[in-house]
Design a protein around this motif. Structure first.
Motif, PDB file in Angstrom:
ATOM      1  N   GLY A 143     -11.915  13.790  -1.560  1.00 24.53           N
ATOM      2  CA  GLY A 143     -10.582  14.140  -0.863  1.00 24.53           C
ATOM      3  C   GLY A 143      -9.879  12.813  -0.534  1.00 24.53           C
ATOM      4  N   THR A 144     -10.925  11.321  -0.584  1.00 22.77           N
ATOM      5  CA  THR A 144     -10.277  10.053  -0.434  1.00 22.77           C
ATOM      6  C   THR A 144      -9.364   9.573  -1.494  1.00 22.77           C
ATOM      7  OG1 THR A 144     -12.255  10.011   1.372  1.00 22.77           O
ATOM      8  CG2 THR A 144     -11.037   8.645   0.829  1.00 22.77           C
ATOM      9  N   VAL A 145      -9.737   9.597  -1.939  1.00 28.41           N
ATOM     10  CA  VAL A 145      -8.783   8.942  -3.444  1.00 28.41           C
ATOM     11  C   VAL A 145      -7.385   9.040  -3.135  1.00 28.41           C
ATOM     12  CG1 VAL A 145      -8.753   8.443  -5.678  1.00 28.41           C
ATOM     13  CG2 VAL A 145     -10.903   8.480  -4.999  1.00 28.41           C
ATOM     14  N   PRO A 146      -7.308  10.744  -2.317  1.00 25.23           N
ATOM     15  CA  PRO A 146      -5.435  10.517  -2.679  1.00 25.23           C
ATOM     16  C   PRO A 146      -5.272   9.796  -1.863  1.00 25.23           C
ATOM     17  CG  PRO A 146      -6.837  12.203  -3.148  1.00 25.23           C
ATOM     18  CD  PRO A 146      -7.894  11.453  -3.257  1.00 25.23           C
ATOM     19  N   LEU A 147      -6.074   9.876  -0.543  1.00 19.69           N
ATOM     20  CA  LEU A 147      -5.685   9.530   0.519  1.00 19.69           C
ATOM     21  C   LEU A 147      -5.029   7.637   0.755  1.00 19.69           C
ATOM     22  CD1 LEU A 147      -7.228  11.039   3.056  1.00 19.69           C
ATOM     23  CD2 LEU A 147      -5.508  11.405   2.224  1.00 19.69           C
ATOM     24  N   SER A 148      -6.253   6.619   0.260  1.00 19.54           N
ATOM     25  CA  SER A 148      -6.167   5.626  -0.243  1.00 19.54           C
ATOM     26  C   SER A 148      -5.195   5.650  -0.798  1.00 19.54           C
ATOM     27  CB  SER A 148      -7.463   4.945  -0.933  1.00 19.54           C
ATOM     28  OG  SER A 148      -8.641   5.523   0.004  1.00 19.54           O
ATOM     29  N   MET A 149      -4.804   5.825  -1.846  1.00 23.41           N
ATOM     30  CA  MET A 149      -3.931   5.781  -2.886  1.00 23.41           C
ATOM     31  C   MET A 149      -2.169   6.120  -1.968  1.00 23.41           C
ATOM     32  SD  MET A 149      -4.321   7.205  -6.756  1.00 23.41           S
ATOM     33  CE  MET A 149      -4.942   8.491  -6.421  1.00 23.41           C
ATOM     34  N   ALA A 150      -2.365   6.700  -1.574  1.00 21.99           N
ATOM     35  CA  ALA A 150      -1.049   6.529  -0.810  1.00 21.99           C
ATOM     36  C   ALA A 150      -1.363   5.596   0.507  1.00 21.99           C
ATOM     37  CB  ALA A 150      -1.159   7.953   0.052  1.00 21.99           C
ATOM     38  N   ASP A 151      -2.335   5.224   1.108  1.00 21.96           N
ATOM     39  CA  ASP A 151      -2.375   3.935   1.845  1.00 21.96           C
ATOM     40  C   ASP A 151      -1.361   2.416   1.355  1.00 21.96           C
ATOM     41  OD1 ASP A 151      -3.306   5.830   3.633  1.00 21.96           O
ATOM     42  OD2 ASP A 151      -4.730   5.139   3.526  1.00 21.96           O
ATOM     43  N   GLY A 152      -1.770   3.067  -0.231  1.00 30.21           N
ATOM     44  CA  GLY A 152      -1.612   1.455  -0.906  1.00 30.21           C
ATOM     45  C   GLY A 152       0.132   1.417  -0.967  1.00 30.21           C
ATOM     46  N   LEU A 153       0.646   2.799  -1.085  1.00 30.13           N
ATOM     47  CA  LEU A 153       1.953   3.271  -1.110  1.00 30.13           C
ATOM     48  C   LEU A 153       3.070   3.061   0.069  1.00 30.13           C
ATOM     49  CD1 LEU A 153       2.363   6.164  -3.595  1.00 30.13           C
ATOM     50  CD2 LEU A 153       3.339   3.526  -3.971  1.00 30.13           C
ATOM     51  N   ALA A 154       2.278   3.210   1.376  1.00 26.82           N
ATOM     52  CA  ALA A 154       2.172   3.267   2.927  1.00 26.82           C
ATOM     53  C   ALA A 154       2.435   1.148   2.871  1.00 26.82           C
ATOM     54  CB  ALA A 154       2.356   3.781   3.588  1.00 26.82           C
ATOM     55  N   ALA A 155       1.832   0.851   2.266  1.00 22.69           N
ATOM     56  CA  ALA A 155       1.769  -1.035   2.885  1.00 22.69           C
ATOM     57  C   ALA A 155       2.523  -1.163   2.205  1.00 22.69           C
ATOM     58  CB  ALA A 155       0.102  -1.204   2.358  1.00 22.69           C
ATOM     59  N   MET A 156       2.830  -0.768   0.837  1.00 21.73           N
ATOM     60  CA  MET A 156       4.325  -1.719  -0.251  1.00 21.73           C
ATOM     61  C   MET A 156       5.454  -1.734   0.605  1.00 21.73           C
ATOM     62  SD  MET A 156       3.250  -3.672  -2.481  1.00 21.73           S
ATOM     63  CE  MET A 156       5.157  -4.032  -2.872  1.00 21.73           C
ATOM     64  N   THR A 157       5.940   0.338   1.098  1.00 23.45           N
ATOM     65  CA  THR A 157       6.961   0.213   1.969  1.00 23.45           C
ATOM     66  C   THR A 157       7.840   0.156   3.043  1.00 23.45           C
ATOM     67  OG1 THR A 157       6.530   2.669   1.137  1.00 23.45           O
ATOM     68  CG2 THR A 157       8.296   2.625   3.012  1.00 23.45           C
ATOM     69  N   TYR A 158       5.824  -0.656   4.136  1.00 21.46           N
ATOM     70  CA  TYR A 158       6.222  -1.236   5.618  1.00 21.46           C
ATOM     71  C   TYR A 158       6.662  -2.393   4.727  1.00 21.46           C
ATOM     72  CZ  TYR A 158       4.955  -2.542   9.986  1.00 21.46           C
ATOM     73  OH  TYR A 158       4.967  -2.763  11.121  1.00 21.46           O
ATOM     74  N   VAL A 159       5.541  -3.340   4.301  1.00 21.09           N
ATOM     75  CA  VAL A 159       5.602  -4.415   3.900  1.00 21.09           C
ATOM     76  C   VAL A 159       7.228  -4.777   3.599  1.00 21.09           C
ATOM     77  CG1 VAL A 159       5.308  -6.432   3.078  1.00 21.09           C
ATOM     78  CG2 VAL A 159       3.764  -5.669   3.790  1.00 21.09           C
ATOM     79  N   ARG A 160       7.737  -4.065   2.976  1.00 21.47           N
ATOM     80  CA  ARG A 160       8.951  -4.204   2.019  1.00 21.47           C
ATOM     81  C   ARG A 160      10.266  -4.249   3.045  1.00 21.47           C
ATOM     82  NH1 ARG A 160      10.774  -2.333  -4.176  1.00 21.47           N
ATOM     83  NH2 ARG A 160      12.536  -3.471  -2.451  1.00 21.47           N
ATOM     84  N   LYS A 161       9.679  -2.591   4.004  1.00 19.53           N
ATOM     85  CA  LYS A 161      11.046  -2.840   4.707  1.00 19.53           C
ATOM     86  C   LYS A 161      11.548  -3.469   6.254  1.00 19.53           C
ATOM     87  CE  LYS A 161      12.558   1.159   8.075  1.00 19.53           C
ATOM     88  NZ  LYS A 161      11.437   2.419   9.257  1.00 19.53           N
ATOM     89  N   HIS A 162       9.584  -4.107   6.469  1.00 18.44           N
ATOM     90  CA  HIS A 162       9.920  -5.082   7.409  1.00 18.44           C
ATOM     91  C   HIS A 162       9.939  -7.224   7.017  1.00 18.44           C
ATOM     92  CE1 HIS A 162       9.309  -2.577  10.463  1.00 18.44           C
ATOM     93  NE2 HIS A 162       8.758  -2.071   9.825  1.00 18.44           N
ATOM     94  N   ALA A 163      10.783  -6.454   5.037  1.00 26.10           N
ATOM     95  CA  ALA A 163      10.101  -8.651   4.815  1.00 26.10           C
ATOM     96  C   ALA A 163      10.683  -9.177   5.887  1.00 26.10           C
ATOM     97  CB  ALA A 163      10.279  -7.881   3.263  1.00 26.10           C
ATOM     98  N   SER A 164      12.198  -9.036   6.522  1.00 26.20           N
ATOM     99  CA  SER A 164      12.376 -10.184   7.331  1.00 26.20           C
ATOM    100  C   SER A 164      12.133 -10.969   8.171  1.00 26.20           C
ATOM    101  CB  SER A 164      13.434  -9.939   7.349  1.00 26.20           C
ATOM    102  OG  SER A 164      13.926  -8.379   8.581  1.00 26.20           O
ATOM    103  N   ASP A 165      10.972  -9.424   8.373  1.00 23.83           N
ATOM    104  CA  ASP A 165      10.279 -10.144   9.542  1.00 23.83           C
ATOM    105  C   ASP A 165       9.051 -11.559   9.580  1.00 23.83           C
ATOM    106  OD1 ASP A 165      11.067  -8.656  11.158  1.00 23.83           O
ATOM    107  OD2 ASP A 165       9.149  -6.569  11.225  1.00 23.83           O
ATOM    108  N   TRP A 166       9.222 -11.821   7.645  1.00 17.99           N
ATOM    109  CA  TRP A 166       8.154 -13.286   7.857  1.00 17.99           C
ATOM    110  C   TRP A 166       8.816 -13.595   6.638  1.00 17.99           C
ATOM    111  CZ3 TRP A 166       6.123  -7.780   7.317  1.00 17.99           C
ATOM    112  CH2 TRP A 166       5.151  -7.879   8.339  1.00 17.99           C
TER     113      TRP A 166
END
Length: 294
Positions: A143-166
């Motif tokens: 039950g955890t594997v799909p959540l871990s993979m979702a977190d990877g995609l969420a991390a990519m989305t977050y960093v790309r969305k806030h890229a200008s901050d860095w």
């Protein structure tokens, strides 16, 4: 400077260097089958794995490591440590990798993705289950594997969305993962949306057999894969198969299969050719024109 004070100073500096400049909680959805409870995150030295680990992650987060002054190349990388979805090899497959890449100019983000809750020492529990009861292991992490993979995609989305901050270009954000973290990175390279697409992906001794029937996207990113032939978890073939999957789709891929290094070599130095994987990863990033300053 007196020896005592020199040692104390160096020890203090080492402690400071290991700290992330910032820790960012990631937005996440509970997901089907997820535990409604949160539990305390733990960090300790694993005698089984001979390295520092983090366990019992129920709230994903990103640890930020900024590039050295004057080195920034306006590129970023999300780093996914491995640990069988029961732990994160946070030092050898996370923080040390982040420091190495930050020194080269990357803004590095170590991802703490969600893990299966464990009772005692998660690494010893993993070793016992992997050796003696793989069926129970798969049931525990299922039950955890799909959540871990979702977190990877969420991390990519977050960093790309806030890229200008860095001061990072959103089109120069990639992902690298080790073992179970390689599964997370592979999912990001296969199942992305326009908002989460990685510019590149690195897979180190990944577990990827679950993606056998998943098609390679038409605009799939270039991929770097490395593993050891003597992988003691029997995952060497996963790397070869994933490489063949990428090249069969006529997408850019580079594969390194080291004769020795076993599973989980990370940043450990063992006197084998696998010690140089990160240098070869860097050479590949230069060839793909990802590490260049804008």
């Amino acid at each position: 400077m007196r020896p005592f004070f020199r040692v104390a100073l160096l020890t203090g500096l080492a402690a400071v260097i290991g700290l992330a400049q910032q820790t960012i909680p990631l937005p996440f959805k509970a997901g089907a089958g997820a535990s409604p409870k949160t539990y305390p995150e733990k960090q300790y030295f694993s005698k089984a794995w001979h390295t520092e680990v983090v366990t019992d992650v129920s709230k994903p987060s990103l640890m930020v490591y900024k590039p050295l002054a004057g080195k920034a190349n306006h590129a970023a990388i999300v780093i996914c440590p491995g640990g069988g979805f029961m732990a994160l090899s946070i030092e050898s497959e996370g923080i040390e990798v982040a420091h190495w890449l930050a020194a080269k100019g990357f803004t590095a983000f170590v991802l703490k993705y969600r893990l299966a809750p464990t009772r005692g020492d998660a690494t010893e529990e993993f070793e016992q289950l992997w050796r003696h009861n793989k069926e129970k292991f798969r049931e525990l992490i299922g039950g955890t594997v799909p959540l871990s993979m979702a977190d990877g995609l969420a991390a990519m989305t977050y960093v790309r969305k806030h890229a200008s901050d860095w001061k990072v270009s959103p089109d120069r954000v990639g992902i690298v993962g080790f073992s179970a973290g390689g599964t997370v990175a592979a999912a990001a390279a296969l199942r992305y949306s326009p908002e989460s697409r990685p510019a590149f992906a690195g897979l180190l001794y990944p577990a990827t057999s679950m993606f056998k029937a998943v098609p390679v996207p038409a605009d799939a990113p270039p991929i770097f894969i490395a593993a050891a032939t003597d992988d003691n978890l029997g995952l060497a073939g996963n790397s070869v198969a994933f490489y063949e999957k990428w090249t069969a789709a006529h997408k850019s891929a580079e594969l390194h299969m080291y004769a020795r290094g076993r599973h989980g070599f990370g940043m450990h130095k063992q006197g084998t050719t696998s010690d140089r994987w990160i240098d070869e990863f860097w050479d590949w990033l230069k060839m793909e024109k990802i590490s260049e300053k804008l």
